[in-house]
Motif scaffolding. Structure first.
Motif, PDB file in Angstrom:
ATOM      1  N   TYR A 196       0.846  -1.209   0.000  1.00  0.00           N
ATOM      2  CA  TYR A 196       0.000   0.000   0.000  1.00  0.00           C
ATOM      3  C   TYR A 196       0.875   1.251   0.000  1.00  0.00           C
ATOM      4  O   TYR A 196       0.472   2.289   0.508  1.00  0.00           O
ATOM      5  CB  TYR A 196      -0.940   0.079   1.200  1.00  0.00           C
ATOM      6  CG  TYR A 196      -1.761  -1.130   1.490  1.00  0.00           C
ATOM      7  CD1 TYR A 196      -2.825  -1.505   0.668  1.00  0.00           C
ATOM      8  CD2 TYR A 196      -1.484  -1.911   2.608  1.00  0.00           C
ATOM      9  CE1 TYR A 196      -3.580  -2.624   0.960  1.00  0.00           C
ATOM     10  CE2 TYR A 196      -2.243  -3.022   2.910  1.00  0.00           C
ATOM     11  CZ  TYR A 196      -3.291  -3.373   2.081  1.00  0.00           C
ATOM     12  OH  TYR A 196      -4.041  -4.489   2.369  1.00  0.00           O
ATOM     13  N   ASN A 197       2.104   1.125  -0.481  1.00  0.00           N
ATOM     14  CA  ASN A 197       3.098   2.202  -0.437  1.00  0.00           C
ATOM     15  C   ASN A 197       3.399   2.625   1.003  1.00  0.00           C
ATOM     16  O   ASN A 197       3.725   3.766   1.282  1.00  0.00           O
ATOM     17  CB  ASN A 197       2.664   3.402  -1.287  1.00  0.00           C
ATOM     18  CG  ASN A 197       3.838   4.266  -1.694  1.00  0.00           C
ATOM     19  OD1 ASN A 197       4.967   3.798  -1.792  1.00  0.00           O
ATOM     20  ND2 ASN A 197       3.595   5.536  -1.910  1.00  0.00           N
ATOM     21  N   VAL A 198       3.268   1.657   1.931  1.00  0.00           N
ATOM     22  CA  VAL A 198       3.536   1.867   3.354  1.00  0.00           C
ATOM     23  C   VAL A 198       4.558   0.829   3.795  1.00  0.00           C
ATOM     24  O   VAL A 198       4.484  -0.339   3.408  1.00  0.00           O
ATOM     25  CB  VAL A 198       2.236   1.719   4.183  1.00  0.00           C
ATOM     26  CG1 VAL A 198       2.513   1.740   5.674  1.00  0.00           C
ATOM     27  CG2 VAL A 198       1.228   2.776   3.799  1.00  0.00           C
ATOM     28  N   ASP A 199       5.490   1.242   4.624  1.00  0.00           N
ATOM     29  CA  ASP A 199       6.502   0.359   5.188  1.00  0.00           C
ATOM     30  C   ASP A 199       5.831  -0.550   6.222  1.00  0.00           C
ATOM     31  O   ASP A 199       5.364  -0.078   7.253  1.00  0.00           O
ATOM     32  CB  ASP A 199       7.582   1.237   5.836  1.00  0.00           C
ATOM     33  CG  ASP A 199       8.720   0.462   6.452  1.00  0.00           C
ATOM     34  OD1 ASP A 199       8.585  -0.761   6.663  1.00  0.00           O
ATOM     35  OD2 ASP A 199       9.741   1.100   6.753  1.00  0.00           O
ATOM     36  N   ILE A 200       5.738  -1.867   5.930  1.00  0.00           N
ATOM     37  CA  ILE A 200       5.052  -2.791   6.837  1.00  0.00           C
ATOM     38  C   ILE A 200       6.000  -3.715   7.601  1.00  0.00           C
ATOM     39  O   ILE A 200       5.553  -4.518   8.407  1.00  0.00           O
ATOM     40  CB  ILE A 200       4.013  -3.646   6.091  1.00  0.00           C
ATOM     41  CG1 ILE A 200       4.673  -4.549   5.049  1.00  0.00           C
ATOM     42  CG2 ILE A 200       2.928  -2.764   5.486  1.00  0.00           C
ATOM     43  CD1 ILE A 200       3.791  -5.677   4.547  1.00  0.00           C
ATOM     44  N   GLY A 201       7.302  -3.614   7.355  1.00  0.00           N
ATOM     45  CA  GLY A 201       8.234  -4.477   8.068  1.00  0.00           C
ATOM     46  C   GLY A 201       9.639  -4.380   7.520  1.00  0.00           C
ATOM     47  O   GLY A 201       9.910  -3.630   6.578  1.00  0.00           O
TER      48      GLY A 201
ATOM     49  N   LYS B  16      10.216  -9.081   9.727  1.00  0.00           N
ATOM     50  CA  LYS B  16       9.841  -8.756  11.098  1.00  0.00           C
ATOM     51  C   LYS B  16       9.161  -7.411  11.119  1.00  0.00           C
ATOM     52  O   LYS B  16       9.604  -6.477  10.457  1.00  0.00           O
ATOM     53  CB  LYS B  16      11.087  -8.727  11.980  1.00  0.00           C
ATOM     54  CG  LYS B  16      10.795  -8.398  13.425  1.00  0.00           C
ATOM     55  CD  LYS B  16      11.726  -9.131  14.334  1.00  0.00           C
ATOM     56  CE  LYS B  16      11.452  -8.832  15.767  1.00  0.00           C
ATOM     57  NZ  LYS B  16      10.454  -9.657  16.373  1.00  0.00           N
ATOM     58  N   THR B  17       8.100  -7.308  11.877  1.00  0.00           N
ATOM     59  CA  THR B  17       7.427  -6.036  12.027  1.00  0.00           C
ATOM     60  C   THR B  17       8.360  -5.050  12.732  1.00  0.00           C
ATOM     61  O   THR B  17       9.223  -5.446  13.515  1.00  0.00           O
ATOM     62  CB  THR B  17       6.108  -6.179  12.821  1.00  0.00           C
ATOM     63  OG1 THR B  17       5.493  -4.904  12.913  1.00  0.00           O
ATOM     64  CG2 THR B  17       6.342  -6.715  14.227  1.00  0.00           C
ATOM     65  N   LYS B  18       8.191  -3.789  12.450  1.00  0.00           N
ATOM     66  CA  LYS B  18       9.005  -2.750  13.121  1.00  0.00           C
ATOM     67  C   LYS B  18       8.354  -2.283  14.419  1.00  0.00           C
ATOM     68  O   LYS B  18       8.915  -1.465  15.117  1.00  0.00           O
ATOM     69  CB  LYS B  18       9.225  -1.582  12.167  1.00  0.00           C
ATOM     70  CG  LYS B  18      10.104  -1.943  10.994  1.00  0.00           C
ATOM     71  CD  LYS B  18      10.331  -0.768  10.109  1.00  0.00           C
ATOM     72  CE  LYS B  18      11.278  -1.144   8.974  1.00  0.00           C
ATOM     73  NZ  LYS B  18      11.469  -0.033   8.049  1.00  0.00           N
ATOM     74  N   ARG B  19       7.188  -2.809  14.719  1.00  0.00           N
ATOM     75  CA  ARG B  19       6.477  -2.390  15.939  1.00  0.00           C
ATOM     76  C   ARG B  19       7.146  -2.898  17.210  1.00  0.00           C
ATOM     77  O   ARG B  19       7.037  -2.292  18.249  1.00  0.00           O
ATOM     78  CB  ARG B  19       5.029  -2.905  15.915  1.00  0.00           C
ATOM     79  CG  ARG B  19       4.201  -2.232  14.870  1.00  0.00           C
ATOM     80  CD  ARG B  19       2.784  -2.735  14.951  1.00  0.00           C
ATOM     81  NE  ARG B  19       2.018  -2.232  13.840  1.00  0.00           N
ATOM     82  CZ  ARG B  19       0.780  -2.565  13.602  1.00  0.00           C
ATOM     83  NH1 ARG B  19       0.160  -3.414  14.396  1.00  0.00           N
ATOM     84  NH2 ARG B  19       0.145  -2.066  12.571  1.00  0.00           N
TER      85      ARG B  19
END
Length: 94
Positions: A67-72, A90-93
């Motif tokens: 979605y043009n979003v950094d997801i991991g 890996k998620t960045k959360r």
């Protein structure tokens, strides 16, 4: 023509499988929604429906874009056509 995976934007690095039974070695057709164009990708792994596949090579540390979003973040190199999941992203959360 049947669509096997969808990509939301041209700058995304992943597509999402929308059919069941994808096996290693298959040549898949993907639809890039924003640009309304199709792309192809040969997969090297089985890809379960709803899971992601790399549509370009990704190096360790690269951002995964959807979605043009950094997801991991890529935790080990991923080649075009490989399955993306918790074993290599890996998620960045946390």
């Amino acid at each position: 023509m049947s669509i096997d995976f969808v990509v939301h934007e041209a700058d995304d690095s992943v597509g999402v499988a929308v059919v069941e039974g994808i096996q290693a070695g298959q040549e898949l057709t993907g639809w890039v929604m924003q640009e309304n164009q199709t792309i192809t990708c040969q997969v090297s792994d089985p890809i379960p429906i709803g899971h992601k596949l790399a549509i370009r090579d990704l190096a360790e540390g690269d951002a995964v874009m959807k979605y043009n979003v950094d997801i991991g973040r890529v935790i080990k190199p991923i080649k075009k056509g490989e399955h993306l999941h918790v074993h290599n992203v890996k998620t960045k959360r946390w």
